[in-house]
Design a protein around this motif. Structure first.
Motif, PDB file in Angstrom:
ATOM      1  N   ARG A   1      73.029  46.629  34.992  1.00  0.00           N
ATOM      2  CA  ARG A   1      72.622  47.743  35.844  1.00  0.00           C
ATOM      3  C   ARG A   1      73.638  47.964  36.954  1.00  0.00           C
ATOM      4  NH1 ARG A   1      66.373  48.807  36.896  1.00  0.00           N
ATOM      5  NH2 ARG A   1      67.378  50.815  37.216  1.00  0.00           N
ATOM      6  N   TRP A   2      73.603  49.165  37.501  1.00  0.00           N
ATOM      7  CA  TRP A   2      74.405  49.558  38.654  1.00  0.00           C
ATOM      8  C   TRP A   2      73.529  49.629  39.896  1.00  0.00           C
ATOM      9  CZ3 TRP A   2      79.500  50.705  39.488  1.00  0.00           C
ATOM     10  CH2 TRP A   2      80.334  50.922  38.368  1.00  0.00           C
ATOM     11  N   THR A   3      74.161  49.478  41.034  1.00  0.00           N
ATOM     12  CA  THR A   3      73.609  50.011  42.282  1.00  0.00           C
ATOM     13  C   THR A   3      74.769  50.696  42.993  1.00  0.00           C
ATOM     14  OG1 THR A   3      72.368  49.566  44.309  1.00  0.00           O
ATOM     15  CG2 THR A   3      73.941  47.906  43.625  1.00  0.00           C
TER      16      THR A   3
ATOM     17  N   GLY B   1      90.341  47.610  58.228  1.00  0.00           N
ATOM     18  CA  GLY B   1      89.044  47.725  57.578  1.00  0.00           C
ATOM     19  C   GLY B   1      88.466  49.100  57.811  1.00  0.00           C
ATOM     20  N   LEU B   2      89.219  50.131  57.394  1.00  0.00           N
ATOM     21  CA  LEU B   2      88.854  51.496  57.781  1.00  0.00           C
ATOM     22  C   LEU B   2      87.438  51.859  57.351  1.00  0.00           C
ATOM     23  CD1 LEU B   2      92.150  53.501  57.171  1.00  0.00           C
ATOM     24  CD2 LEU B   2      91.272  52.543  59.305  1.00  0.00           C
ATOM     25  N   VAL B   3      87.239  52.025  56.052  1.00  0.00           N
ATOM     26  CA  VAL B   3      85.921  52.405  55.544  1.00  0.00           C
ATOM     27  C   VAL B   3      85.764  51.773  54.168  1.00  0.00           C
ATOM     28  CG1 VAL B   3      84.375  54.281  54.889  1.00  0.00           C
ATOM     29  CG2 VAL B   3      85.987  54.625  56.751  1.00  0.00           C
ATOM     30  N   SER B   4      84.572  51.315  53.861  1.00  0.00           N
ATOM     31  CA  SER B   4      84.276  50.785  52.529  1.00  0.00           C
ATOM     32  C   SER B   4      82.820  51.080  52.209  1.00  0.00           C
ATOM     33  CB  SER B   4      84.522  49.272  52.484  1.00  0.00           C
ATOM     34  OG  SER B   4      83.517  48.587  53.216  1.00  0.00           O
ATOM     35  N   GLY B   5      82.365  50.558  51.080  1.00  0.00           N
ATOM     36  CA  GLY B   5      80.982  50.765  50.695  1.00  0.00           C
ATOM     37  C   GLY B   5      79.981  50.173  51.661  1.00  0.00           C
ATOM     38  N   GLU B   6      80.417  49.224  52.489  1.00  0.00           N
ATOM     39  CA  GLU B   6      79.513  48.665  53.504  1.00  0.00           C
ATOM     40  C   GLU B   6      79.002  49.757  54.428  1.00  0.00           C
ATOM     41  OE1 GLU B   6      81.110  44.130  54.174  1.00  0.00           O
ATOM     42  OE2 GLU B   6      82.263  45.777  55.034  1.00  0.00           O
ATOM     43  N   HIS B   7      79.865  50.726  54.737  1.00  0.00           N
ATOM     44  CA  HIS B   7      79.455  51.819  55.619  1.00  0.00           C
ATOM     45  C   HIS B   7      78.396  52.711  54.972  1.00  0.00           C
ATOM     46  CE1 HIS B   7      83.335  50.616  57.375  1.00  0.00           C
ATOM     47  NE2 HIS B   7      82.832  51.070  58.509  1.00  0.00           N
ATOM     48  N   ALA B   8      78.329  52.672  53.644  1.00  0.00           N
ATOM     49  CA  ALA B   8      77.332  53.476  52.931  1.00  0.00           C
ATOM     50  C   ALA B   8      76.077  52.677  52.612  1.00  0.00           C
ATOM     51  CB  ALA B   8      77.941  54.018  51.640  1.00  0.00           C
ATOM     52  N   GLY B   9      76.057  51.409  53.012  1.00  0.00           N
ATOM     53  CA  GLY B   9      74.867  50.598  52.790  1.00  0.00           C
ATOM     54  C   GLY B   9      74.967  49.597  51.672  1.00  0.00           C
ATOM     55  N   LEU B  10      76.136  49.450  51.047  1.00  0.00           N
ATOM     56  CA  LEU B  10      76.293  48.450  50.000  1.00  0.00           C
ATOM     57  C   LEU B  10      76.443  47.064  50.615  1.00  0.00           C
ATOM     58  CD1 LEU B  10      78.781  50.021  47.395  1.00  0.00           C
ATOM     59  CD2 LEU B  10      76.315  49.698  47.146  1.00  0.00           C
TER      60      LEU B  10
ATOM     61  N   GLU C   1      75.710  63.251  42.554  1.00  0.00           N
ATOM     62  CA  GLU C   1      75.603  63.486  41.112  1.00  0.00           C
ATOM     63  C   GLU C   1      76.488  62.560  40.290  1.00  0.00           C
ATOM     64  OE1 GLU C   1      77.823  67.125  42.892  1.00  0.00           O
ATOM     65  OE2 GLU C   1      76.247  65.701  43.480  1.00  0.00           O
ATOM     66  N   ASP C   2      77.390  61.810  40.956  1.00  0.00           N
ATOM     67  CA  ASP C   2      78.226  60.841  40.247  1.00  0.00           C
ATOM     68  C   ASP C   2      77.535  59.497  40.068  1.00  0.00           C
ATOM     69  OD1 ASP C   2      80.284  62.701  40.151  1.00  0.00           O
ATOM     70  OD2 ASP C   2      81.193  61.996  42.024  1.00  0.00           O
ATOM     71  N   THR C   3      76.331  59.342  40.604  1.00  0.00           N
ATOM     72  CA  THR C   3      75.615  58.072  40.497  1.00  0.00           C
ATOM     73  C   THR C   3      75.338  57.756  39.035  1.00  0.00           C
ATOM     74  OG1 THR C   3      74.556  58.490  42.626  1.00  0.00           O
ATOM     75  CG2 THR C   3      73.550  56.820  41.203  1.00  0.00           C
ATOM     76  N   PRO C   4      75.677  56.532  38.565  1.00  0.00           N
ATOM     77  CA  PRO C   4      75.422  56.177  37.161  1.00  0.00           C
ATOM     78  C   PRO C   4      73.943  56.289  36.813  1.00  0.00           C
ATOM     79  CG  PRO C   4      76.870  54.578  38.199  1.00  0.00           C
ATOM     80  CD  PRO C   4      76.354  55.454  39.290  1.00  0.00           C
ATOM     81  N   PRO C   5      73.633  56.647  35.575  1.00  0.00           N
ATOM     82  CA  PRO C   5      72.223  56.764  35.161  1.00  0.00           C
ATOM     83  C   PRO C   5      71.478  55.443  35.377  1.00  0.00           C
ATOM     84  CG  PRO C   5      73.700  57.675  33.494  1.00  0.00           C
ATOM     85  CD  PRO C   5      74.567  56.992  34.499  1.00  0.00           C
ATOM     86  N   ASN C   6      70.269  55.556  35.819  1.00  0.00           N
ATOM     87  CA  ASN C   6      69.376  54.408  36.013  1.00  0.00           C
ATOM     88  C   ASN C   6      69.885  53.404  37.053  1.00  0.00           C
ATOM     89  OD1 ASN C   6      67.571  55.357  33.974  1.00  0.00           O
ATOM     90  ND2 ASN C   6      68.972  54.551  32.421  1.00  0.00           N
ATOM     91  N   ALA C   7      70.773  53.850  37.937  1.00  0.00           N
ATOM     92  CA  ALA C   7      71.259  52.953  38.989  1.00  0.00           C
ATOM     93  C   ALA C   7      70.145  52.656  39.977  1.00  0.00           C
ATOM     94  CB  ALA C   7      72.446  53.582  39.702  1.00  0.00           C
ATOM     95  N   LEU C   8      70.113  51.435  40.447  1.00  0.00           N
ATOM     96  CA  LEU C   8      69.134  51.060  41.464  1.00  0.00           C
ATOM     97  C   LEU C   8      69.579  51.578  42.824  1.00  0.00           C
ATOM     98  CD1 LEU C   8      68.433  47.327  40.574  1.00  0.00           C
ATOM     99  CD2 LEU C   8      66.743  49.162  40.584  1.00  0.00           C
ATOM    100  N   PRO C   9      68.698  52.209  43.579  1.00  0.00           N
ATOM    101  CA  PRO C   9      69.041  52.544  44.969  1.00  0.00           C
ATOM    102  C   PRO C   9      69.271  51.257  45.752  1.00  0.00           C
ATOM    103  CG  PRO C   9      67.034  53.670  44.252  1.00  0.00           C
ATOM    104  CD  PRO C   9      67.339  52.642  43.221  1.00  0.00           C
ATOM    105  N   PRO C  10      70.136  51.300  46.754  1.00  0.00           N
ATOM    106  CA  PRO C  10      70.404  50.086  47.523  1.00  0.00           C
ATOM    107  C   PRO C  10      69.154  49.401  48.067  1.00  0.00           C
ATOM    108  CG  PRO C  10      72.034  51.746  48.040  1.00  0.00           C
ATOM    109  CD  PRO C  10      71.021  52.406  47.160  1.00  0.00           C
TER     110      PRO C  10
END
Length: 855
Positions: free
Chosen positions: A621-623, A643-652, A669-678
């Protein structure tokens, strides 16, 4: 500090192991036979119709130009270790011996013909054996006024600063393109192809570890010569005119603030009660004392440390509000000129600055200083902090300290400043002084300036020079995910416990690494890598290492490659094979060089199989979390240079990478199908287990970390293994009887055949050292050898292990191997049941490699 139970073991610089240790089966030769490397619709690399991953090493500086007599041997050694790509790095450095650039005439515009010929020959030998190339265009080139640039460039001594100017300064961009044309359109006489058209050139990197935004955060644009500041100011004013048209509209948008000052928020600011309410902090080896007299404090730093924050003077328990303007005023002097950092920050973990920070220059005379800025968030336990004192002995005096709400912000000059091009650039050192709208505009201007640079260079390489391979820019954190994802691939770097240089950058004698095991962290550098990945783009890690003399580096390759396979990444490169064309030292030669490091080089084959074959199944699975360009620019306001910006800033959370695949999406809309929300990810904080069940990491919270892989064809146990047994899948079981370093060891079983008959290479080791190196402890986990690296031969320490296998003893054959993969000693199996047997692997065998045949 020389290890006790070690024995000589090393890999010859020209060794070409045979039999079970020959991993050429992982490569297809020649490189490029299936066509150029491209990005498929699924966001991964392909050659022709086949997916390809890259397991590589860096060649640094002189290592890119070995003598022709050595090149075939080096290429063969790499191929037999399972390496299928080389990243050509620092070829342009003026300190490289030799360099691809001929600097002898005081310019950087001519290639060195002898070095180029050596490089051509090396590239051809690598290509024959199925090893691709990755050319880095701008890494350490030094520019000169004799290149046709203004004389001001000669006063910019740091090449990284020069490269930062190149993001907006047209003549520097043109010179970069000239070099790219010279190299990539050069026809290699040994392949008959130009590099641009050669399908064996898998990748081209534009600019190593650099960006326009990062350069500003590093203060490059604050300190660059006025000529370049004027050039940047012209572009800044043009950008503002397109956005606001007139000075009046700009003034209205930004606003100007003139707020009356409130009462001082400080207690005992005149020190009438001595040090009450104030705190003097000392860390590391720094020593200081505070003396209070006549309304002032004298801070005496009697012993310096290797970090400037190791001496701090502050008042905590202050309440501040987000968006409010604050003014700090004080008088200060020092016994000699020195910097003093003044800030409002958290008086609690994670101890971050709250937006207001400025460094002032102290002199022996009393002067009045004023720092004005906007606080970035609410805090009921903030502190006024004076820091940056730890690296220099001496004395600093402070008096008349006030912290008041309110103040005056005047940014725009009088008159028609925009029409006349007089709106100044924003300085990093005064960042907190600027209103939020001005900050956002400035960061968007830099973001778009950097975007223009990457797009222009990309189009030049792909459209004008016709480069067939993939092209990408620099690494995430030196640039941003959205900017990098506009190119062919995304890249990043990481080092576990990178060397630190307390007094002089890259000193050969004054440095140390922290001798800490990553397996005890529950994350380490791996989580930072994971949150840099962008869904839909190939993900590369083009530099990775656990630098010497870290004694736990055996964890590096198994943990990195297992996670990369679980995450389905695309390219991994260890830094570095060597810095020199002289590869014959037969000892560990430096912090980063792995070609003679028996632990790192001995594990290369295990890593190749884990990653290139995808021995660890990708997570089911993806998140994913959205980070669009607007959000990215907004996050930059509270970012920092590396450490400019990474997925941590988006909640990963990078720890989730040990459970599911994780990544950034630029659009929802680029989120993989069936990905778990964070917010739906479930991860046991004491035990990480992948959703495939093949990867488990435990024990880190007790500082006895163990990382286990139980895939069908690669079985791994690394960490503090002593005294426990580990199920490795398929009824294989490992028990660690004894191990150095308080029980630390790495074990990898790599199956070349499996099923009814197994044929495996076993690699097991704890640590390595040179004979007679001067390894010494500096306290607080720090170790160094200075410039006393010792001599050949290298020596290793190995654990005592018991491996239980699901075959009767009469169907078990095992041999201890030498470093050429030749059988040296038969190891007897002991029957433990009708269909089970046990092998004992121990230091008496004097090896880290075993061949195992079952069935």
């Amino acid at each position: 500090m020389q290890g006790g139970n070690t024995f000589p073991f090393g890999f010859g610089w020209d060794s070409a192991p045979e039999g079970i240790a020959d991993f050429r089966f992982l490569l297809h030769a020649p490189a490029g036979a299936r066509g150029a490397v491209r990005v498929g619709r699924d966001g991964h690399y392909y050659t022709g119709s086949r997916r390809i991953r890259f397991w590589g090493v860096n060649f640094t500086a002189g290592a890119n130009f070995p003598p022709k007599s050595d090149a075939p041997k080096v290429a063969e050694r790499l191929a037999r270790a399972g390496v299928n790509c080389v990243r050509f790095h620092h070829m342009d450095a003026d300190w490289a011996q030799p360099s691809l650039i001929d600097y002898s005439g005081g310019t950087s515009r001519t290639l060195n013909p002898e070095a180029l010929d050596r490089f051509d020959y090396l590239f051809a030998e690598l290509k024959k054996r199925g090893i691709y190339g990755n050319i880095n265009l701008l890494v350490n080139r030094r520019f000169f006024s004799k290149d046709g640039l203004p004389e001001a460039i000669d006063s910019v001594r740091d090449v990284k600063d020069q490269h930062g100017i190149g993001f907006f300064y047209e003549p520097l961009m043109v010179l970069q393109q000239e070099y790219a044309r010279q190299l990539l359109t050069h026809r290699n006489p040994y392949t008959g192809l130009t590099y641009a058209e050669d399908p064996a050139l898998a990748m081209v990197e534009i600019n190593n570890e650099n960006g326009c935004l990062q350069s500003w955060f590093l203060g490059v644009y604050d300190r660059m010569p006025e000529l370049f500041q004027q050039a940047l100011q012209r572009q800044w004013n043009e950008w503002l005119r397109r956005r606001y048209s007139t000075t009046a509209r700009l003034r209205e948008a930004w606003g100007e603030i003139d707020q009356p000052l409130g009462t001082s928020l400080l207690r005992n600011a005149d020190f009438t009660r001595g040090g009450a309410e104030w705190v003097l902090e000392q860390h590391g080896s720094a020593r200081a004392e505070a003396v209070y007299q006549e309304g002032a404090v004298q801070i005496r730093i009697t012993q310096a440390s290797d970090q400037d924050w190791h001496v701090q003077f502050h008042q905590p328990n202050l309440q501040v509000e987000r968006g409010a303007l604050y003014t700090i005023r004080f008088e200060a002097r020092a016994d000699a000129e020195r910097p003093l950092r003044v800030s409002i920050g958290m008086a609690h973990a994670p101890w971050q600055t709250l937006g207001v920070e400025e460094t002032v220059s102290l002199t022996p005379e009393w002067r009045t200083y004023e720092v004005v800025g906007f606080v970035s968030q609410d805090d009921t336990n903030a502190r006024l902090l004076f820091s940056g004192l730890g690296k220099q002995t001496g004395a600093v005096w402070l008096r008349g300290i006030r912290l008041q709400r309110g103040g005056t912000v005047r940014y725009l000059p009088e008159g028609e400043a925009l029409a006349e091009g007089r709106v100044p650039i924003l300085y990093r050192r005064q960042w907190a002084r600027y209103p939020e709208r001005a900050q956002k505009d400035w960061l968007r201007f830099l973001w778009e300036t950097e975007q223009h640079y990457w797009q222009r260079m990309y189009r030049f390489l792909k459209e004008e020079l016709k480069v067939k391979g993939v092209v990408f820019g620099t690494i995430i954190r030196c640039s941003t995910p959205n900017l990098m994802a506009e190119l062919d691939a995304v890249d990043t770097h990481a080092y576990w416990q990178h060397p630190e240089f307390p007094n002089q950058a890259w000193s050969a004698t004054d440095w140390y690494v922290r001798n800490l095991p990553m397996v005890n962290t529950g994350g380490g550098t791996l989580t930072g890598l994971a949150v840099s990945r962008v869904v839909g783009r190939p993900f590369n890690v083009t530099e990775y290492n656990h630098p010497a003399p870290n004694q736990y580096c055996a964890e590096a390759i198994p943990m990195l490659t297992a996670l990369a396979s679980l995450q389905d990444w695309d390219a991994l490169f260890l830094y570095t094979y060597s810095h020199s064309a002289d590869l014959k030292a037969e000892r560990i030669t430096g912090m980063f060089d792995i070609n003679q490091h028996p632990v790192m080089w001995g594990l290369m084959r295990a890593g190749a199989a884990l990653f290139l074959r995808g021995d660890v199944a990708r997570a089911r699975r993806w998140t994913a979390a959205e980070l669009n360009a607007d959000d990215e620019i907004d996050h930059l306001r509270t970012s920092w240079a590396w450490g400019l910006v990474s997925g941590e800033h988006a909640g990963l959370d990078g720890r989730w990478a040990f459970r599911h695949r994780i990544g950034i999406v630029r659009r929802r809309e680029d989120t993989p199908p069936n990905a778990l929300p964070p917010d739906k990810v479930a991860l046991n904080p004491e035990r990480y287990e992948s959703d495939t069940g093949e990867v488990v990491w435990t024990g880190f919270s007790q500082q006895r970390g163990v990382f286990v892989v139980r895939s069908p064809v690669s079985k791994v146990a690394v960490g503090f293994l002593k005294g426990r047994s580990y199920e490795l899948g398929d009824r294989f079981q490992l028990r660690c009887v004894e191990a150095p370093l308080d029980g630390f060891a790495a074990f990898v079983l790599t199956a070349l055949e499996h099923g009814t008959r197994w044929r495996c290479l076993i690699t097991t080791v704890s640590y390595a050292e040179n004979t007679g190196w001067n390894l010494r402890e500096l306290g607080e986990g720090r170790i160094t050898v200075g410039n006393q690296w010792g001599d050949a031969p290298t020596r290793i320490a190995v654990p005592t292990l018991e491996l239980s296998v699901p075959f009767p003893a009469q169907k078990v054959a095992c041999w201890a191997l030498d470093s050429n993969g030749k059988r040296r000693q038969r190891i007897a199996a002991v029957s433990t049941g009708r269909n089970t047997a046990r092998l004992r692997l121990e230091p008496a065998h004097r090896t880290m490699w075993y061949e195992l045949i079952l069935g």
